[in-house]
Scaffold this motif. Structure first.
Motif, PDB file in Angstrom:
ATOM      1  N   MET A 585       0.823  -1.207   0.000  1.00  0.00           N
ATOM      2  CA  MET A 585       0.000   0.000   0.000  1.00  0.00           C
ATOM      3  C   MET A 585       0.864   1.268   0.000  1.00  0.00           C
ATOM      4  SD  MET A 585      -3.163  -0.836  -0.254  1.00  0.00           S
ATOM      5  CE  MET A 585      -2.493  -2.071  -1.387  1.00  0.00           C
ATOM      6  N   ILE A 586       2.058   1.201   0.581  1.00  0.00           N
ATOM      7  CA  ILE A 586       2.974   2.341   0.519  1.00  0.00           C
ATOM      8  C   ILE A 586       3.349   2.629  -0.935  1.00  0.00           C
ATOM      9  CG2 ILE A 586       5.305   3.116   1.092  1.00  0.00           C
ATOM     10  CD1 ILE A 586       4.995   1.680   3.772  1.00  0.00           C
ATOM     11  N   LEU A 587       3.636   1.575  -1.700  1.00  0.00           N
ATOM     12  CA  LEU A 587       3.926   1.758  -3.127  1.00  0.00           C
ATOM     13  C   LEU A 587       2.731   2.399  -3.841  1.00  0.00           C
ATOM     14  CD1 LEU A 587       5.734  -1.575  -4.149  1.00  0.00           C
ATOM     15  CD2 LEU A 587       6.768   0.660  -3.721  1.00  0.00           C
ATOM     16  N   CYS A 588       1.521   1.893  -3.544  1.00  0.00           N
ATOM     17  CA  CYS A 588       0.316   2.412  -4.210  1.00  0.00           C
ATOM     18  C   CYS A 588       0.097   3.881  -3.870  1.00  0.00           C
ATOM     19  CB  CYS A 588      -0.905   1.591  -3.801  1.00  0.00           C
ATOM     20  SG  CYS A 588      -0.866  -0.126  -4.350  1.00  0.00           S
ATOM     21  N   ARG A 589       0.325   4.210  -2.611  1.00  0.00           N
ATOM     22  CA  ARG A 589       0.106   5.598  -2.191  1.00  0.00           C
ATOM     23  C   ARG A 589       1.049   6.544  -2.927  1.00  0.00           C
ATOM     24  NH1 ARG A 589       1.393   8.060   3.821  1.00  0.00           N
ATOM     25  NH2 ARG A 589       0.669  10.174   3.449  1.00  0.00           N
ATOM     26  N   PHE A 590       2.321   6.173  -3.013  1.00  0.00           N
ATOM     27  CA  PHE A 590       3.288   7.066  -3.652  1.00  0.00           C
ATOM     28  C   PHE A 590       3.258   6.963  -5.174  1.00  0.00           C
ATOM     29  CE2 PHE A 590       4.824   7.212   0.644  1.00  0.00           C
ATOM     30  CZ  PHE A 590       5.280   8.516   0.769  1.00  0.00           C
ATOM     31  N   ALA A 591       2.596   5.933  -5.715  1.00  0.00           N
ATOM     32  CA  ALA A 591       2.440   5.851  -7.172  1.00  0.00           C
ATOM     33  C   ALA A 591       1.555   6.964  -7.699  1.00  0.00           C
ATOM     34  CB  ALA A 591       1.862   4.489  -7.561  1.00  0.00           C
ATOM     35  N   ASP A 592       0.760   7.580  -6.834  1.00  0.00           N
ATOM     36  CA  ASP A 592      -0.084   8.701  -7.249  1.00  0.00           C
ATOM     37  C   ASP A 592       0.668  10.029  -7.234  1.00  0.00           C
ATOM     38  OD1 ASP A 592      -2.448   7.631  -8.071  1.00  0.00           O
ATOM     39  OD2 ASP A 592      -3.450   7.741  -6.135  1.00  0.00           O
ATOM     40  N   ARG A 602      10.439  13.833  -6.896  1.00  0.00           N
ATOM     41  CA  ARG A 602       9.259  13.160  -6.339  1.00  0.00           C
ATOM     42  C   ARG A 602       8.479  12.448  -7.432  1.00  0.00           C
ATOM     43  NH1 ARG A 602       5.175  16.320  -2.236  1.00  0.00           N
ATOM     44  NH2 ARG A 602       3.837  14.563  -1.665  1.00  0.00           N
ATOM     45  N   ARG A 603       8.390  13.092  -8.603  1.00  0.00           N
ATOM     46  CA  ARG A 603       7.672  12.461  -9.717  1.00  0.00           C
ATOM     47  C   ARG A 603       8.381  11.199 -10.192  1.00  0.00           C
ATOM     48  NH1 ARG A 603       7.816  15.774 -14.091  1.00  0.00           N
ATOM     49  NH2 ARG A 603       8.767  17.589 -13.103  1.00  0.00           N
ATOM     50  N   LEU A 604       9.711  11.220 -10.191  1.00  0.00           N
ATOM     51  CA  LEU A 604      10.473  10.038 -10.614  1.00  0.00           C
ATOM     52  C   LEU A 604      10.253   8.874  -9.658  1.00  0.00           C
ATOM     53  CD1 LEU A 604      13.838  11.692 -11.752  1.00  0.00           C
ATOM     54  CD2 LEU A 604      12.055  10.682 -13.202  1.00  0.00           C
ATOM     55  N   ILE A 605      10.192   9.163  -8.355  1.00  0.00           N
ATOM     56  CA  ILE A 605       9.901   8.104  -7.377  1.00  0.00           C
ATOM     57  C   ILE A 605       8.480   7.591  -7.589  1.00  0.00           C
ATOM     58  CG2 ILE A 605       9.603   7.606  -4.931  1.00  0.00           C
ATOM     59  CD1 ILE A 605      11.850   9.578  -4.358  1.00  0.00           C
ATOM     60  N   GLY A 606       7.546   8.509  -7.870  1.00  0.00           N
ATOM     61  CA  GLY A 606       6.164   8.091  -8.133  1.00  0.00           C
ATOM     62  C   GLY A 606       6.079   7.192  -9.349  1.00  0.00           C
ATOM     63  N   LYS A 607       6.829   7.550 -10.404  1.00  0.00           N
ATOM     64  CA  LYS A 607       6.844   6.726 -11.617  1.00  0.00           C
ATOM     65  C   LYS A 607       7.424   5.344 -11.317  1.00  0.00           C
ATOM     66  CE  LYS A 607       6.715   6.034 -16.173  1.00  0.00           C
ATOM     67  NZ  LYS A 607       5.472   5.901 -16.948  1.00  0.00           N
ATOM     68  N   GLN A 608       8.455   5.302 -10.461  1.00  0.00           N
ATOM     69  CA  GLN A 608       9.052   4.027 -10.085  1.00  0.00           C
ATOM     70  C   GLN A 608       8.051   3.159  -9.323  1.00  0.00           C
ATOM     71  OE1 GLN A 608      12.623   4.601  -7.825  1.00  0.00           O
ATOM     72  NE2 GLN A 608      13.402   2.533  -8.199  1.00  0.00           N
ATOM     73  N   CYS A 609       7.293   3.792  -8.417  1.00  0.00           N
ATOM     74  CA  CYS A 609       6.271   3.049  -7.663  1.00  0.00           C
ATOM     75  C   CYS A 609       5.162   2.554  -8.588  1.00  0.00           C
ATOM     76  CB  CYS A 609       5.688   3.934  -6.564  1.00  0.00           C
ATOM     77  SG  CYS A 609       6.830   4.323  -5.227  1.00  0.00           S
ATOM     78  N   MET A 610       4.752   3.398  -9.548  1.00  0.00           N
ATOM     79  CA  MET A 610       3.753   2.975 -10.530  1.00  0.00           C
ATOM     80  C   MET A 610       4.200   1.715 -11.254  1.00  0.00           C
ATOM     81  SD  MET A 610       2.421   6.487 -12.404  1.00  0.00           S
ATOM     82  CE  MET A 610       2.136   5.571 -13.902  1.00  0.00           C
ATOM     83  N   CYS A 611       5.443   1.723 -11.693  1.00  0.00           N
ATOM     84  CA  CYS A 611       5.966   0.582 -12.447  1.00  0.00           C
ATOM     85  C   CYS A 611       5.971  -0.681 -11.597  1.00  0.00           C
ATOM     86  CB  CYS A 611       7.365   0.894 -12.951  1.00  0.00           C
ATOM     87  SG  CYS A 611       8.079  -0.430 -13.960  1.00  0.00           S
ATOM     88  N   LEU A 612       6.344  -0.567 -10.315  1.00  0.00           N
ATOM     89  CA  LEU A 612       6.396  -1.743  -9.441  1.00  0.00           C
ATOM     90  C   LEU A 612       4.990  -2.304  -9.186  1.00  0.00           C
ATOM     91  CD1 LEU A 612       9.132  -0.536  -6.939  1.00  0.00           C
ATOM     92  CD2 LEU A 612       9.328  -2.429  -8.575  1.00  0.00           C
ATOM     93  N   VAL A 613       4.027  -1.415  -8.958  1.00  0.00           N
ATOM     94  CA  VAL A 613       2.649  -1.883  -8.749  1.00  0.00           C
ATOM     95  C   VAL A 613       2.137  -2.595  -9.997  1.00  0.00           C
ATOM     96  CG1 VAL A 613       0.264  -1.157  -8.328  1.00  0.00           C
ATOM     97  CG2 VAL A 613       2.131  -0.098  -7.041  1.00  0.00           C
ATOM     98  N   ASP A 614       2.425  -2.040 -11.164  1.00  0.00           N
ATOM     99  CA  ASP A 614       1.960  -2.650 -12.405  1.00  0.00           C
ATOM    100  C   ASP A 614       2.759  -3.902 -12.759  1.00  0.00           C
ATOM    101  OD1 ASP A 614      -0.003  -0.757 -12.691  1.00  0.00           O
ATOM    102  OD2 ASP A 614       1.214   0.586 -13.926  1.00  0.00           O
ATOM    103  N   LEU A 615       4.010  -3.941 -12.323  1.00  0.00           N
ATOM    104  CA  LEU A 615       4.796  -5.161 -12.526  1.00  0.00           C
ATOM    105  C   LEU A 615       4.202  -6.314 -11.720  1.00  0.00           C
ATOM    106  CD1 LEU A 615       7.365  -6.263 -13.913  1.00  0.00           C
ATOM    107  CD2 LEU A 615       8.625  -5.692 -11.815  1.00  0.00           C
ATOM    108  N   ASP A 616       3.732  -6.007 -10.519  1.00  0.00           N
ATOM    109  CA  ASP A 616       3.050  -7.022  -9.706  1.00  0.00           C
ATOM    110  C   ASP A 616       1.803  -7.531 -10.427  1.00  0.00           C
ATOM    111  OD1 ASP A 616       2.243  -8.529  -7.354  1.00  0.00           O
ATOM    112  OD2 ASP A 616       0.824  -6.892  -6.941  1.00  0.00           O
ATOM    113  N   ARG A 617       1.043  -6.620 -11.031  1.00  0.00           N
ATOM    114  CA  ARG A 617      -0.141  -7.013 -11.790  1.00  0.00           C
ATOM    115  C   ARG A 617       0.242  -7.868 -13.000  1.00  0.00           C
ATOM    116  NH1 ARG A 617      -2.708  -0.879 -11.456  1.00  0.00           N
ATOM    117  NH2 ARG A 617      -4.452  -1.362 -10.045  1.00  0.00           N
ATOM    118  N   ALA A 618       1.298  -7.461 -13.666  1.00  0.00           N
ATOM    119  CA  ALA A 618       1.731  -8.192 -14.862  1.00  0.00           C
ATOM    120  C   ALA A 618       2.160  -9.611 -14.507  1.00  0.00           C
ATOM    121  CB  ALA A 618       2.872  -7.443 -15.549  1.00  0.00           C
TER     122      ALA A 618
END
Length: 650
Positions: A585-592, A602-618
């Motif tokens: 959930m920490i990843l999800c929160r900062f993915a926004d 901060r945006r680069l960290i958010g993009k990194q979190c987005m990728c990790l959350v979506d990698l989990d989905r993939a």
């Protein structure tokens, strides 16, 4: 004379008066409404039609006295016994019985009930969507039926939220009907357990009443109590009143008068004089609470009419062999009796051959307190998240296990539609958005359309889930004339706007289905979703993997991701082995945290979190036999949420 004869002749006349195509045959002088309502019929037990969704819909038609629809019972079994249906159908309702093979093709792709106009490409599927439409059509045909429109509640939002995200809609629309159907299929036992769903409803009825302007009503209640010199009722007195044990004759209390005022063409009871000064100055916290009369609190709504046939069948079943369950459900018992006093309910019950049971006959002596519902540890954990620190420790933890945010190369980064030569109605600008936003939307569509058009083959069915105003689906229908495109969206106004754009284009290969995602059961080849919010992306991917369809999704609103009845996070085994739910959930929160106005770091960290959350989905999809890529849209400035998850069954 057989009292059932009129109903029997009614069914026979309707069946004889229509051809297999549904056209009216000569000799039948009755004109029917334009819209058709299809209800499932699986079986009948005494005075109840199953599934309960059908009984609920028929009860609402009777309550509204609605004649705006041609009603079809769709037999779910080839040899279903319909000989006794005349004994349970509403007395003034004309019904035709058909097989599932006779349904329009679009309707065959949906769970019933379904409402559709004949020869139209727009339908409404699912219980809540169909019931809300019945209410709206009833009021449109007769605006004097104010009490019908009031069923939609404050701001007309009763059961509007889809069951996938609203626990209350899910309880009313799915959980309670299914629990009662299971309960009715089992013989009553002296020690039968209380269905968990009933305990959830009992807990709901214990919640404080919150309504618009409740402060004023509570002050009126206090004034009424003081004038009558009536002490506050002790806990349980409402239960004794429900059992008929009150020593005083029943009176219509303030809350009930206020509630009924919504169902009449009049204002709520007004006070002729102001409250005394001491009442006006009293703190809100010291005012008496309002009685929880109906399912959603103070006012009678659609939720009550959905629950009534279910609760009635539940109680009627217990009449056969009382098992003491109702001692644990005193508020449901009180609600069941109170709802019978609402104008129109007894009339609708009589039309549906529903005979109310005496609750007092089912209640044994209370030898134990009703159980107190406690949330499971998993639910408590979900609702009590405490985020400490940023995402870096979580990212480092994943990196130590070899899990890093990596994107697959874009298959066609420079591909773009020739927007200048496309019809105006294809462009997002037709969706009434600013020029700047329309340009970004065009860039997003370039990415999705390029991938889908490379996947699609002639004859494929492409489904645009969570379609909104149809930006994706309309472009795909125009670009892929040999494919069937289906738009699925829960919001009616968005889908109506999409249909208008489609009609302006003259598209003939497109369907519009107002429904929750789960109510679409048709076969399809490709699923698409642009900015499906939170867990909606996971629902789309799951729907596609179950159908063995390819998918192209662009997730959004990562901060709304949380465990649900259907999904737990993390999704994939590699992530589950490393991260806890809170860490994910920490990843999800900062993915926004990817908005353009934020600092670049901060945006680069958010993009990194987005990728990790979506990698989990993939990776979760790959566990179901898919080849999946996480791709960044081009240009990245087209949206702060610019990831694409592209999956193809292996």
């Amino acid at each position: 004379m057989n009292p059932c004869a009129p109903a029997l002749s009614r069914i026979s006349a309707v069946r004889a008066g229509w051809s297999s195509s549904g056209r009216k045959m000569k000799g039948s002088g009755k004109s029917f409404a334009e819209e058709q309502l299809y209800l499932e019929f699986s079986h009948q037990v005494e005075n109840c039609i199953f599934p309960l969704h059908t009984s609920i819909t028929l009860f609402l038609l009777s309550y509204c006295d609605c004649k705006e629809f041609r009603v079809f019972l769709v037999s779910s079994k080839e040899n279903a016994d319909v000989t006794l249906l005349q004994t349970v159908l509403p007395q003034d309702l004309e019904v035709r019985i058909i097989s599932r093979q006779e349904l329009p093709v679009m309707v065959q792709s949906c769970c019933l009930p379904v409402v559709v106009k004949k020869a139209d490409n727009f339908c409404r599927a699912g219980l809540s969507v169909a019931l809300r439409h019945i209410i709206q059509k009833t009021y449109e045909s007769d605006t004097s039926k104010k009490e019908v429109l009031e069923l939609l509640g404050f701001k007309k939002t009763c059961l509007k939220a889809c069951a996938e995200v609203s626990q209350w809609t899910r309880l009313c629309e799915l959980s309670i009907p299914l629990a009662v159907e299971r309960f009715l299929s089992e013989p009553p036992e002296p020690q039968s357990p209380v269905p968990e769903e009933m305990l959830q409803l009992e807990k709901k009825l214990r919640e404080p009443v919150r309504v618009h302007n409740d402060d004023k009503i509570r002050r009126q209640k206090l004034k009424q109590q003081q004038e009558a010199e009536v002490p506050r009722l002790s806990p349980g007195s409402g239960h004794r009143e429900a059992l008929g044990e009150s020593a005083e004759p029943p009176t219509e209390n303030l809350e009930f008068r206020v509630a009924l005022s919504r169902l009449r063409v009049q204002e709520a009871p007004a006070e002729t004089t102001r409250e005394p000064v001491h009442i006006r100055k009293m703190q809100t916290s010291d005012l008496p609470p309002l009685d929880h009369l109906f399912a959603e609190g103070l006012y009678f709504t659609l939720a009550d009419l959905v629950l009534l046939p279910c609760i009635h069948q539940f109680l009627a079943h217990m009449c056969k062999k009382p098992c003491g369950i109702l001692a644990h459900l005193p508020l449901i018992a009180a609600w069941y009796q109170k709802i019978q006093e609402v104008p129109g309910v007894r009339r609708a019950a009589a039309a549906c051959r529903l005979q109310f049971v005496q609750v007092s006959d089912l209640l044994p002596t209370w030898d134990e307190q009703p159980p107190v519902l406690r949330e499971s540890p998993e639910t408590e954990e979900k609702n009590c998240l405490h985020f400490i620190g940023g995402p870096r420790p979580t990212i480092s933890k994943l990196m130590k296990k070899g899990i890093e945010a990596k994107f697959s190369p874009h298959p066609c980064p420079t591909w773009t539609l020739d927007w200048s030569n496309l019809p105006a109605a294809v462009s997002p600008e037709e969706g009434k958005m600013s020029t700047e936003r329309a340009l970004r939307k065009q860039q997003q569509l370039n990415n999705l359309v390029s991938v889908v058009t490379n996947m699609a083959k002639p004859g494929d069915v492409v489904v645009d889930f969570c379609s909104g105003g149809g930006h994706v689906g309309i472009v795909l229908a125009h670009m892929l004339p040999s494919c069937q495109v289906v738009l699925i969206e829960n919001k009616e106004l968005s889908l109506v706007r999409a249909k208008k754009r489609s009609d302006d284009l003259g598209l003939s290969n497109i369907w519009f289905i107002q429904a929750n995602l789960d109510y679409f059961t048709g076969k399809f080849n490709i699923g698409v979703a642009l900015h499906a919010c939170g867990v909606a992306t996971d629902m789309v991917i799951e729907h596609c993997t179950k159908a063995q369809a390819a998918f192209v999704t662009c997730p959004c609103c990562y901060g709304f991701i949380q465990n649900t009845l259907k999904f737990t996070f993390p999704r994939s085994e590699p992530f589950k082995e490393v991260l806890s739910y809170k860490e994910h959930m920490i990843l999800c929160r900062f993915a926004d945290q990817t908005a353009v106005q934020l600092p670049q770091e901060r945006r680069l960290i958010g993009k990194q979190c987005m990728c990790l959350v979506d990698l989990d989905r993939a990776w979760a999809a790959e566990e179901h036999g898919y080849s999946v890529q996480v791709i960044s849209m081009e240009p990245e400035s087209c949206s702060p949420k610019n990831n694409m998850i592209v999956g193809v069954p292996v």
